[in-house]
Design a protein around this motif. Sequence first.
Motif, mmCIF file in Angstrom:
data_model
loop_
_atom_site.group_PDB
_atom_site.id
_atom_site.type_symbol
_atom_site.label_atom_id
_atom_site.label_comp_id
_atom_site.label_asym_id
_atom_site.label_seq_id
_atom_site.Cartn_x
_atom_site.Cartn_y
_atom_site.Cartn_z
ATOM 1 N N VAL A 31 0.785 -0.657 0.381
ATOM 2 C CA VAL A 31 0.024 0.305 0.354
ATOM 3 C C VAL A 31 0.355 1.444 0.032
ATOM 4 C CG1 VAL A 31 -1.316 1.105 1.342
ATOM 5 C CG2 VAL A 31 -2.353 -1.421 0.930
ATOM 6 N N VAL A 32 1.992 1.219 0.337
ATOM 7 C CA VAL A 32 2.643 2.203 0.658
ATOM 8 C C VAL A 32 2.986 2.870 -0.492
ATOM 9 C CG1 VAL A 32 4.315 3.942 1.837
ATOM 10 C CG2 VAL A 32 2.707 2.620 3.162
ATOM 11 N N GLU A 33 3.827 1.584 -0.917
ATOM 12 C CA GLU A 33 4.686 1.520 -1.875
ATOM 13 C C GLU A 33 3.589 1.831 -3.283
ATOM 14 O OE1 GLU A 33 5.883 -1.255 -5.537
ATOM 15 O OE2 GLU A 33 6.832 -1.873 -3.584
ATOM 16 N N LEU A 34 2.861 1.509 -4.161
ATOM 17 C CA LEU A 34 1.628 2.239 -4.186
ATOM 18 C C LEU A 34 1.049 3.833 -4.206
ATOM 19 C CD1 LEU A 34 -0.216 1.263 -6.675
ATOM 20 C CD2 LEU A 34 -1.872 0.471 -5.810
ATOM 21 N N SER A 35 1.117 4.209 -3.108
ATOM 22 C CA SER A 35 0.910 5.409 -2.090
ATOM 23 C C SER A 35 2.016 5.684 -2.388
ATOM 24 C CB SER A 35 1.122 5.817 -1.033
ATOM 25 O OG SER A 35 0.532 6.747 -0.813
ATOM 26 N N GLN A 36 3.300 5.895 -2.555
ATOM 27 C CA GLN A 36 4.315 6.721 -3.050
ATOM 28 C C GLN A 36 4.810 7.034 -4.649
ATOM 29 O OE1 GLN A 36 7.362 4.721 -1.096
ATOM 30 N NE2 GLN A 36 7.232 5.616 1.314
ATOM 31 N N ARG A 37 4.222 5.890 -5.477
ATOM 32 C CA ARG A 37 4.335 5.696 -6.859
ATOM 33 C C ARG A 37 2.951 6.969 -7.328
ATOM 34 N NH1 ARG A 37 2.470 0.667 -10.768
ATOM 35 N NH2 ARG A 37 2.947 1.574 -12.474
ATOM 36 N N LEU A 38 1.583 6.845 -6.271
ATOM 37 C CA LEU A 38 0.856 7.589 -6.967
ATOM 38 C C LEU A 38 1.289 9.105 -6.599
ATOM 39 C CD1 LEU A 38 -1.912 8.043 -7.965
ATOM 40 C CD2 LEU A 38 -2.976 8.290 -5.542
ATOM 41 N N ASP A 39 1.973 8.710 -6.002
ATOM 42 C CA ASP A 39 2.395 10.856 -5.463
ATOM 43 C C ASP A 39 2.941 10.918 -6.080
ATOM 44 O OD1 ASP A 39 1.223 10.927 -3.048
ATOM 45 O OD2 ASP A 39 2.884 9.605 -1.458
ATOM 46 N N GLN A 40 4.323 9.686 -7.191
ATOM 47 C CA GLN A 40 4.687 10.415 -7.979
ATOM 48 C C GLN A 40 4.447 11.211 -9.141
ATOM 49 O OE1 GLN A 40 6.929 7.106 -8.591
ATOM 50 N NE2 GLN A 40 9.200 8.768 -7.322
#
Length: 68
Positions: free
Chosen positions: A43-52
């Motif tokens: 979840v954190v990894e996907l959230s960070q990717r979305l942030d980018q």
Amino acid sequence: MQSFEQERSKFPHVYDIVGITEELRRQLVQLVQETGSLSNDTVVELSQRLDQYILAIQHRMNEKKKKL
């Protein structure tokens, strides 16, 4: 998985990035519902990717404003 820069370079138009962002957001919501956790590593990894992608959209919009 491709890096953000590799993916972004394939989509020069902000509308393409918006589409990817919407898909990532949908995936994130689904993943949070499935895991029941906001701190799950995936979840954190996907959230960070979305942030980018969100930052890329903001950057492109600011560039367009400067040109006007």
